[in-house]
Design a protein around this motif. Sequence first.
Motif, short mmCIF file in Angstrom:
data_model
loop_
_atom_site.label_atom_id
_atom_site.label_comp_id
_atom_site.label_asym_id
_atom_site.label_seq_id
_atom_site.Cartn_x
_atom_site.Cartn_y
_atom_site.Cartn_z
N LYS A 194 0.69 -1.21 0.00
CA LYS A 194 -0.18 0.11 0.09
C LYS A 194 0.97 1.37 -0.15
CE LYS A 194 -2.50 1.12 3.61
NZ LYS A 194 -3.57 1.00 4.72
N LEU A 195 2.02 1.28 1.03
CA LEU A 195 2.75 2.22 0.93
C LEU A 195 3.37 2.56 -0.51
CD1 LEU A 195 4.39 4.61 2.39
CD2 LEU A 195 5.96 2.83 3.36
N ALA A 196 4.01 1.32 -1.08
CA ALA A 196 4.52 1.39 -2.49
C ALA A 196 3.78 2.13 -3.48
CB ALA A 196 5.10 -0.01 -2.90
N ASN A 197 2.42 1.56 -3.46
CA ASN A 197 1.38 2.12 -4.42
C ASN A 197 1.36 3.50 -4.21
OD1 ASN A 197 1.13 -0.38 -6.01
ND2 ASN A 197 -0.82 -0.57 -4.48
N SER A 198 1.28 4.17 -3.02
CA SER A 198 1.06 5.46 -2.78
C SER A 198 2.35 6.17 -3.25
CB SER A 198 0.65 5.71 -1.28
OG SER A 198 1.79 5.39 -0.57
N MET A 199 3.39 5.72 -2.97
CA MET A 199 4.62 6.56 -3.40
C MET A 199 4.74 6.39 -5.16
SD MET A 199 7.61 5.14 -0.84
CE MET A 199 7.67 5.74 0.85
N LEU A 200 3.98 5.57 -5.86
CA LEU A 200 4.20 5.69 -7.01
C LEU A 200 3.09 6.59 -7.92
CD1 LEU A 200 4.25 1.58 -7.95
CD2 LEU A 200 5.87 3.31 -8.38
N THR A 220 -4.72 9.10 -3.63
CA THR A 220 -5.54 8.94 -2.51
C THR A 220 -4.69 8.51 -1.32
OG1 THR A 220 -5.70 6.32 -2.99
CG2 THR A 220 -7.35 7.63 -3.67
N ASN A 221 -3.34 8.21 -1.57
CA ASN A 221 -2.54 7.83 -0.53
C ASN A 221 -1.34 8.73 -0.45
OD1 ASN A 221 -4.05 5.72 0.38
ND2 ASN A 221 -3.27 4.51 -0.99
N LYS A 222 -1.33 9.88 -1.04
CA LYS A 222 -0.04 10.71 -1.08
C LYS A 222 0.23 11.21 0.31
CE LYS A 222 0.49 12.09 -5.75
NZ LYS A 222 0.80 13.24 -6.69
N THR A 223 -0.82 11.63 1.10
CA THR A 223 -0.62 12.13 2.39
C THR A 223 0.01 11.22 3.43
OG1 THR A 223 -2.78 11.67 2.94
CG2 THR A 223 -2.36 14.12 2.13
N GLU A 224 -0.52 10.00 3.17
CA GLU A 224 -0.08 8.75 3.90
C GLU A 224 1.43 8.75 3.88
OE1 GLU A 224 -0.94 4.20 4.64
OE2 GLU A 224 -2.61 5.38 3.71
N ALA A 225 1.82 8.70 2.30
CA ALA A 225 3.17 8.32 1.97
C ALA A 225 4.05 9.28 2.82
CB ALA A 225 3.22 8.23 0.46
N LYS A 226 3.69 10.88 2.60
CA LYS A 226 4.57 11.89 3.04
C LYS A 226 4.63 11.49 4.81
CE LYS A 226 3.27 15.06 -0.47
NZ LYS A 226 2.45 16.36 -0.77
N LEU A 227 3.58 11.28 5.38
CA LEU A 227 3.53 10.96 6.87
C LEU A 227 4.77 9.91 6.93
CD1 LEU A 227 -0.21 11.35 7.85
CD2 LEU A 227 1.65 12.89 8.22
N LYS A 228 4.60 8.92 6.26
CA LYS A 228 5.49 7.80 6.52
C LYS A 228 6.89 8.03 6.34
CE LYS A 228 6.29 3.23 7.19
NZ LYS A 228 6.15 2.72 8.57
N ILE A 229 7.02 8.73 5.20
CA ILE A 229 8.62 9.22 4.97
C ILE A 229 9.12 10.17 5.99
CG2 ILE A 229 9.95 10.78 3.34
CD1 ILE A 229 8.07 9.44 1.06
N ASN A 230 8.10 11.04 6.58
CA ASN A 230 8.39 12.09 7.62
C ASN A 230 8.89 11.25 8.85
OD1 ASN A 230 8.25 14.38 6.14
ND2 ASN A 230 6.38 14.57 6.63
N THR A 231 8.01 10.24 9.10
CA THR A 231 8.31 9.23 10.33
C THR A 231 9.78 8.62 10.11
OG1 THR A 231 6.16 8.85 10.43
CG2 THR A 231 7.42 7.39 11.50
N LEU A 232 9.83 8.18 8.87
CA LEU A 232 11.39 7.55 8.50
C LEU A 232 12.45 8.37 8.87
CD1 LEU A 232 10.09 5.04 5.44
CD2 LEU A 232 10.69 4.55 7.96
N ILE A 233 12.34 9.77 8.50
CA ILE A 233 13.46 10.70 8.46
C ILE A 233 13.61 11.20 9.77
CG2 ILE A 233 14.04 13.08 8.12
CD1 ILE A 233 12.62 12.70 5.02
N ARG A 234 12.43 11.24 10.75
CA ARG A 234 12.55 11.33 11.96
C ARG A 234 13.49 10.27 12.80
NH1 ARG A 234 7.52 13.70 11.79
NH2 ARG A 234 6.41 11.91 12.17
#
Length: 96
Positions: A61-67, A71-85
Amino acid sequence: MSGLIKIVDSLENKISKLLHKLEVLNNANLELEKELHDIKSSQENASKTDSEWEEKYNSLKLANSMLGSNTNKTEAKLKINTLIRELDHCIAQLSE
């Protein structure tokens, strides 16, 4: 005296039957405990498999949102921000 012998024989017979029933019940109990153990083991395996599939689903689901799925762009951005933190936290710990 003959009556007493009959009573003793009767008691011996009943005790023998009870001991046999006890042995049968103990064997049945052992079989049920083994079956319970097998079922618990099977359930643990199913739970692990379920967790693995859920993790794979979330990754997909995350990979699809990154592609580029809108619908899932905000979720992907949040996940990326979490990983960066998390990375920043690890780097800070290594620096200390």
